[in-house]
Motif scaffolding. Structure first.
Motif, mmCIF file in Angstrom:
data_model
loop_
_atom_site.group_PDB
_atom_site.id
_atom_site.type_symbol
_atom_site.label_atom_id
_atom_site.label_comp_id
_atom_site.label_asym_id
_atom_site.label_seq_id
_atom_site.Cartn_x
_atom_site.Cartn_y
_atom_site.Cartn_z
ATOM 1 N N ASP A 179 0.849 -1.192 0.000
ATOM 2 C CA ASP A 179 0.000 0.000 0.000
ATOM 3 C C ASP A 179 0.888 1.246 0.000
ATOM 4 O O ASP A 179 1.875 1.316 0.747
ATOM 5 C CB ASP A 179 -0.903 0.010 1.233
ATOM 6 N N ALA A 222 -3.213 3.947 -2.464
ATOM 7 C CA ALA A 222 -3.524 2.950 -3.489
ATOM 8 C C ALA A 222 -2.895 1.605 -3.119
ATOM 9 O O ALA A 222 -2.057 1.521 -2.215
ATOM 10 C CB ALA A 222 -3.006 3.409 -4.849
ATOM 11 N N TRP A 243 -0.698 -1.551 -4.671
ATOM 12 C CA TRP A 243 0.247 -1.760 -5.765
ATOM 13 C C TRP A 243 0.720 -3.215 -5.809
ATOM 14 O O TRP A 243 0.759 -3.890 -4.781
ATOM 15 C CB TRP A 243 1.474 -0.875 -5.576
ATOM 16 N N ASP A 245 6.243 -0.528 -10.918
ATOM 17 C CA ASP A 245 5.196 -1.244 -10.198
ATOM 18 C C ASP A 245 3.829 -0.822 -10.735
ATOM 19 O O ASP A 245 3.667 0.298 -11.241
ATOM 20 C CB ASP A 245 5.276 -0.962 -8.698
ATOM 21 N N ARG A 246 2.857 -1.712 -10.609
ATOM 22 C CA ARG A 246 1.548 -1.471 -11.198
ATOM 23 C C ARG A 246 0.480 -1.285 -10.122
ATOM 24 O O ARG A 246 0.462 -1.997 -9.116
ATOM 25 C CB ARG A 246 1.163 -2.644 -12.109
ATOM 26 N N VAL A 247 -0.427 -0.338 -10.389
ATOM 27 C CA VAL A 247 -1.524 -0.074 -9.464
ATOM 28 C C VAL A 247 -2.624 -1.110 -9.673
ATOM 29 O O VAL A 247 -3.070 -1.342 -10.806
ATOM 30 C CB VAL A 247 -2.097 1.343 -9.669
ATOM 31 N N ARG A 257 -6.856 1.978 -7.282
ATOM 32 C CA ARG A 257 -6.525 3.393 -7.181
ATOM 33 C C ARG A 257 -6.923 3.949 -5.804
ATOM 34 O O ARG A 257 -7.682 3.320 -5.060
ATOM 35 C CB ARG A 257 -7.223 4.179 -8.289
ATOM 36 N N SER A 258 -6.448 5.137 -5.508
ATOM 37 C CA SER A 258 -6.721 5.749 -4.209
ATOM 38 C C SER A 258 -8.208 6.017 -3.994
ATOM 39 O O SER A 258 -8.658 6.138 -2.858
ATOM 40 C CB SER A 258 -5.930 7.055 -4.079
ATOM 41 N N THR A 305 -8.178 -1.389 -11.206
ATOM 42 C CA THR A 305 -7.638 -1.115 -12.538
ATOM 43 C C THR A 305 -7.789 -2.334 -13.460
ATOM 44 O O THR A 305 -8.100 -3.438 -13.023
ATOM 45 C CB THR A 305 -6.146 -0.756 -12.445
#
Length: 550
Positions: free
Chosen positions: A278, A282, A284, A295-297, A300-301, A306
């Protein structure tokens, strides 16, 4: 004798030499037997002696001479020559070589199939067009290649599921619904919506089926247009792909990943593996641990999941269904997805080299009279699958797309791929099949049918060339499946067609004038029929018809 049979014979000769103490080393797990470039070098050639030389501690030619002596004594072998640094050039006697014709005829549609990939469970995902518009030319290339690969993998013994991923979750569906709603009300479609002529057509279908939809509150009406619009587009996708002879075993809805909790379960699984963290409100996935550029989300916040979260859940869903290998066929604009998908696999605890395979296709352009064909009456700026089929037909379209490697940028000329001449590869191959059918009919009219089979009489060099080419087909199929390369089948068929035409023009099935019908003529009917079988089987692997008359 097929190349596989001959390879087994060579292995037996190696084993006998080892057992007798003439050689040291081990019997190769595989022996490569190929057709030589020149007919003067025999029917087949192998480099097995050069592979054995180092472990045996002897010169390659010396090993080759030792093996040649054993092979010369084998039934069906007419001559063995040692050439170059240690190649074994093998010539079979006519009867042994010719026997493949009967083997092919007896096998029929089964000829070319093998168990090379038996036991493999493969998920093959291709096309996966968004349900917001027609299938375009880029998707069409994957449709031809993907379906051909599906057929090839099954022919090689793999258990394959062809899957279409429906991207029916997220903003694009909402935008599509808003576009339909606006069109139904006679308003302008939003700037970020969908503007093709198909939009008002679909909107009209929805209103016609549910006249009261426009009387609903806006949010309710929008939900109807989104849901029903998606259903109609998926139905249209199915129909257009089926017209192109492409059918899927599974149409997988992205939405179900959320409805069943699969996305949340995937995030928990990845967190348990220690790769989720975290930051900045968000969630990750630490994909940089596995060669991704960042790094990939995942979430989202604002709490919105996603596409990457969907990708992770979808991969894990495939694995949960028992697929040992997941093959993704993606478009030219998806290069960045390769490392991302492999990182998901690694983060999930799997080996990316074993369980996932990502194939990236290149763009395809369509030209006519030297000008690129771009405009679509329905989609605004693309060529759709339906328009492509209307322009060139299913056979020319599928063959032309499948005869090139997926990683090759492709330009198709409408005039060239629809030309009825030997310059057009699909016409050339289909004509060869039609010619075999015509030859069979003509032979039958004079009483030459499949009866007498005397392969020892097939002594013409053109017969040896054709028979060895026919014997190659199973290996071509297995190799094309293993390398994910349908174009290898197309190129083989073109070469086979040329070899057949040369044989047909030289080796008569029906005697000239008053010449008597002999057993040579009767046996050549088998060769003709064997060629017909191989051409038909090969065309079927590409999803192309094999006409009996042209």
């Amino acid at each position: 004798m097929t190349p596989a049979d001959l390879a087994a014979l060579v292995q037996s000769a190696v084993r006998a030499a080892l057992d007798a103490g003439d050689l040291t080393g081990e019997v190769p797990a595989d022996v490569v037997v190929e057709r030589p470039r020149s007919a003067e070098h025999g029917d087949y050639t192998t480099n097995v002696a050069m592979r054995l030389a180092k472990p045996a501690g002897r010169p390659p030619r010396e090993v080759a001479e030792l093996l040649a002596g054993r092979l010369r004594a084998a039934d069906g072998v007419a001559r063995v020559d040692v050439a170059g640094p240690g190649f074994l050039n093998i010539t079979l006697d006519a009867g042994t070589l010719g026997a493949v014709a009967r083997q092919i005829v007896d096998a029929g549609a089964r000829y070319g199939r093998s168990d090379e990939l038996a036991g493999q469970r493969i998920n093959l995902e291709f096309v996966s067009a968004n349900p917001t518009g027609p299938v375009h030319l880029g998707h069409t290339r994957w449709a031809a290649l993907g379906d051909s690969l599906h057929r090839l993998l099954e022919a090689a013994g793999a258990q394959v599921t062809a899957e279409h991923y429906i991207n029916d979750f997220g903003s694009q569906i909402e935008k599509f619904g808003a576009s339909l709603y606006a069109a139904a009300q006679g308003r302008d479609v939003p700037d970020d919506g969908y503007h093709g002529d198909y939009v008002p057509e679909v909107a009209e279908q929805i209103v016609r089926a549910d006249p009261g939809v426009l009387e609903l509150p806006a949010d309710d009406a929008l939900a109807v247009f989104s849901s029903r619009g998606e259903q109609l587009m998926v139905q249209a996708l199915r129909e257009s792909l089926a017209r192109f002879r492409v059918d899927f075993d599974v149409w997988f809805s992205e939405r179900t990943l959320y409805e069943t909790g699969a996305v949340d379960a995937a995030l928990d699984r990845l967190r348990e593996q220690g790769h989720v963290y975290d930051a900045d409100g968000a969630i990750w996935l630490r994909t940089t641990d596995f060669a991704d550029d960042k790094d990939r989300v995942l979430v989202r916040s604002n709490g919105e999941k996603t596409y990457f979260a969907s990708d992770a859940a979808y991969y894990l869903d495939k694995r949960s269904r028992g697929f040992e290998r997941c093959v993704y066929m993606l478009g030219a604009d998806h290069h960045g997805y390769v490392n991302r998908l492999k990182a998901i696999v690694a983060c999930a605890g799997d080996d990316p080299e074993q369980t996932i395979e990502v194939l990236i296709g290149q763009l395809v352009k369509l030209v006519r009279d030297g000008e690129e064909v771009r405009m679509s009456k329905r989609a605004g700026n693309i060529v759709t699958l339906g328009e492509f089929v209307d322009l060139v037909g299913v056979d020319a379209g599928r063959y032309s797309l499948a005869r090139w490697s997926a990683d090759t940028p492709l330009t198709l000329d409408i005039g060239e791929i629809t030309k009825k001449s030997a310059d057009n590869p699909v016409y050339y191959v289909q004509y060869a099949h039609a010619r075999t059918c015509n030859a069979k009919r003509n032979a039958g009219e004079v009483g030459i049918t499949l009866g007498v089979f005397a392969p020892e009489l097939l002594t013409d060099p053109h017969e040896a060339a054709l028979l060895t080419a026919l014997g190659e087909f199973p290996r071509v199929v297995a190799t094309a499946a293993e390398l994910r390369a349908p174009h290898r089948v197309a190129r083989y068929l073109e070469e086979l067609a040329g070899t057949y035409h040369r044989w047909y023009d030289t080796c008569r099935i029906i005697p000239k004038g008053d010449e008597p019908i002999t057993d040579v003529n009767r046996t050549r009917v088998w060769v003709n029929e064997a060629t017909r079988v191989v051409l038909a089987n090969g065309l079927d692997l590409l999803g192309v018809s094999a006409p009996e008359r042209m």
